[in-house]
Design an enzyme around this catalytic site. Structure first.
Site, PDB file in Angstrom:
ATOM      1  N   SER A 108     112.752 -33.634  42.940  1.00 32.32           N
ATOM      2  CA  SER A 108     113.195 -34.545  41.886  1.00 32.32           C
ATOM      3  C   SER A 108     114.401 -34.007  41.130  1.00 32.32           C
ATOM      4  CB  SER A 108     112.019 -34.848  40.957  1.00 32.32           C
ATOM      5  OG  SER A 108     112.324 -35.864  40.048  1.00 32.32           O
ATOM      6  N   ASP A 247     118.374 -39.540  38.983  1.00 34.73           N
ATOM      7  CA  ASP A 247     118.154 -38.121  39.243  1.00 34.73           C
ATOM      8  C   ASP A 247     118.102 -37.893  40.747  1.00 34.73           C
ATOM      9  OD1 ASP A 247     115.700 -39.291  39.716  1.00 34.73           O
ATOM     10  OD2 ASP A 247     114.542 -37.619  38.911  1.00 34.73           O
ATOM     11  N   ASP A 249     115.932 -37.685  43.120  1.00 34.48           N
ATOM     12  CA  ASP A 249     115.178 -38.559  44.026  1.00 34.48           C
ATOM     13  C   ASP A 249     115.164 -40.004  43.551  1.00 34.48           C
ATOM     14  OD1 ASP A 249     113.414 -38.185  41.895  1.00 34.48           O
ATOM     15  OD2 ASP A 249     111.636 -38.228  43.179  1.00 34.48           O
ATOM     16  N   ASP A 251     114.077 -41.677  40.943  1.00 35.59           N
ATOM     17  CA  ASP A 251     112.973 -42.375  40.277  1.00 35.59           C
ATOM     18  C   ASP A 251     113.157 -42.412  38.765  1.00 35.59           C
ATOM     19  OD1 ASP A 251     112.386 -39.736  39.677  1.00 35.59           O
ATOM     20  OD2 ASP A 251     110.286 -39.833  40.299  1.00 35.59           O
TER      21      ASP A 251
END
Length: 452
Positions: A108, A247, A249, A251
């Site tokens: 992430s 960000d 990833d 999400d």
């Protein structure tokens, strides 16, 4: 017994250190594959399980992808490889393609030297605790490779990005488009770099992409939702209407308006709730976290909307939403959930929801948030000796009680221990920054003296 490897968002750590090593990840793929193969109805149907693997742009993703693929194959599970794909994209494709599970290789918002593994069930939701416990139990068993005629096969899903782009666009009202809007889209050199710019461009926007040159080592490095200064500068320099920060990833979402002002997840939640009220007539409730700014809670309650605080983590926000049958929730960090659009937090979809709200209202973000001024927050991390009994300290209790009494009705105090290091987080929120600073420092001093 507590879980040994799974945290609130899968398994995560520094690459090369346990558990993020190729041998462990291979065994993890095998263990997850055996759990999938033994799922109710799977053995009876005789159908071979199939999982989708997506990843972000970290250099370690290649190694971990190969290890996972080998583990699943040894367990007799077929694999589809999506390549770089946002976490919510993997969740969507798993559900849309009727697959057994989805797996994301990502850490992430963390730097490139970290990585992680998270799983989605067939319906695009994060795995329940009991399934994660089953996988951990299988990790203790021997790895017995399936016979050659029972090994899983792997193939690449060539149209993964296109399928997800179309899904994202489908969440934007057909009556609207983005023609005439100039958007700066920051993909954090992460998983959305091949996807997000196309979504907004195909809806008509003039897109200026940044953070779209990943090299395996630069994910989240000075760009994206964890470093929004780059986006703020780009919006002002290009005279853009809006900036969108994702960000690594994709999400999370933060938004920057044409003046360069940054809006966090708390503020965007309020905007989306107000839009739903204007569209549907009412919203029963919304979910934030213990860290959600008090000003947003007050504003939502003034609008007739119930507000519930979950523990920190989008997993817990999701639990509260499902328990109450509500749709909207968020964390200040930018995880925004809209369960009538997607089963998980999605930065691109959340951005489209915000853009639709602006289109419907004809207002700017600042105008939609008129009258909502975030309370200043002061956060102090106090390092303690491991195992220090801070809860049993009378001095700390007195400092907290004094602050709560002084701030009654106009602020709040939150004390919580870190789950990963011997640190106590002291957060004080007040209408005036001086009050927040004063009380946070007083409590922090009490903690230092009591735990020295």
């Amino acid at each position: 017994m507590g879980r040994r490897y799974f945290g609130t968002d899968g398994i995560r750590g520094k690459v090369g250190d346990a558990p993020i090593t190729p041998d462990f990840v291979l065994r993890l793929g095998y263990a997850a594959g055996k759990v999938l193969a033994s799922a109710p109805g799977r053995a009876a149907s005789g159908a071979r399980p199939t999982v989708l693997i997506g990843k972000d742009t970290r250099v370690s993703g290649y190694m971990l992808e190969a290890a996972l693929e080998a583990g699943f194959s040894a367990a007799g599970v077929d694999v589809m490889l999506a390549g770089p794909m946002p976490t919510p994209g993997v969740a969507y494709l798993t559900r849309a393609l009727r697959l057994s599970a989805g797996v994301v290789i990502s850490a992430s918002h963390n730097p490139y030297h970290d990585n992680g593994i998270k799983f989605f069930s067939a319906d695009g939701n994060k795995l329940p605790d009991e399934t994660e416990a089953e996988i951990e139990a299988w990790l203790d068993k021997s790895l017995d490779c399936a016979p050659s005629d029972g090994l899983g096969k792997a193939r690449r899903l060539d149209d993964a990005a296109g399928r997800y782009i179309e899904f994202c666009k489908s969440t934007f009202p057909a009556a609207f488009d983005l023609r005439g809007m100039k958007l700066v889209v920051d993909c954090a050199h992460g998983a959305a770099y091949q996807v997000a710019p196309h979504v907004f461009h195909e809806l008509g926007a003039d897109v200026i992409p940044i953070g779209v040159a990943p090299n395996g080592f630069n994910i989240n490095d000075g760009v994206g939702a964890t470093a929004p200064d780059a986006l703020m500068r780009a919006v002002r320099a290009n005279h853009a209407d809006l900036g969108i920060a994702l960000d690594g990833d994709a999400d999370r979402l933060l938004v920057v308006d044409h003046t360069g002002r940054l809006y966090n997840g708390d503020e965007l939640l309020y905007v989306l709730v107000k839009d739903r009220i204007a569209t549907n007539g009412q919203v029963e409730g919304a979910v934030g976290t213990l860290m959600t700014n008090l000003a947003v809670e007050v504003a939502l309650k003034d609008a007739g909307v119930q507000f519930v605080r979950a523990a920190v983590g989008d997993r817990y926000v999701l639990e509260q939403l499902r328990e109450r049958g509500w749709q909207l929730g968020a964390e200040g960090s930018g995880h925004i959930l809209s369960l009538d659009r997607h089963s998980t937090g999605d930065g691109i979809v959340s951005a489209l929801l915000v853009l639709a709200a602006l289109k419907r209202s004809g207002k700017t973000l600042a105008q939609m948030l008129e009258g909502v001024t975030l309370f200043p927050q002061k956060l102090i991390n106090v390092r303690m000796k491991p195992g220090a009994d801070w809860k049993g300290s009378d001095a700390i209790r007195r400092a907290i009680g004094s602050a709560e009494q002084a701030l009654a009705g106009s602020g709040r105090v939150l004390i919580r221990a870190s789950g990963t290091e011997p640190v106590l987080r002291v957060m004080v929120e007040a209408r005036h920054a001086a009050d927040a600073n004063h009380h946070a420092e007083a409590i922090a001093d009490a903690v230092k003296q009591a735990t020295a």
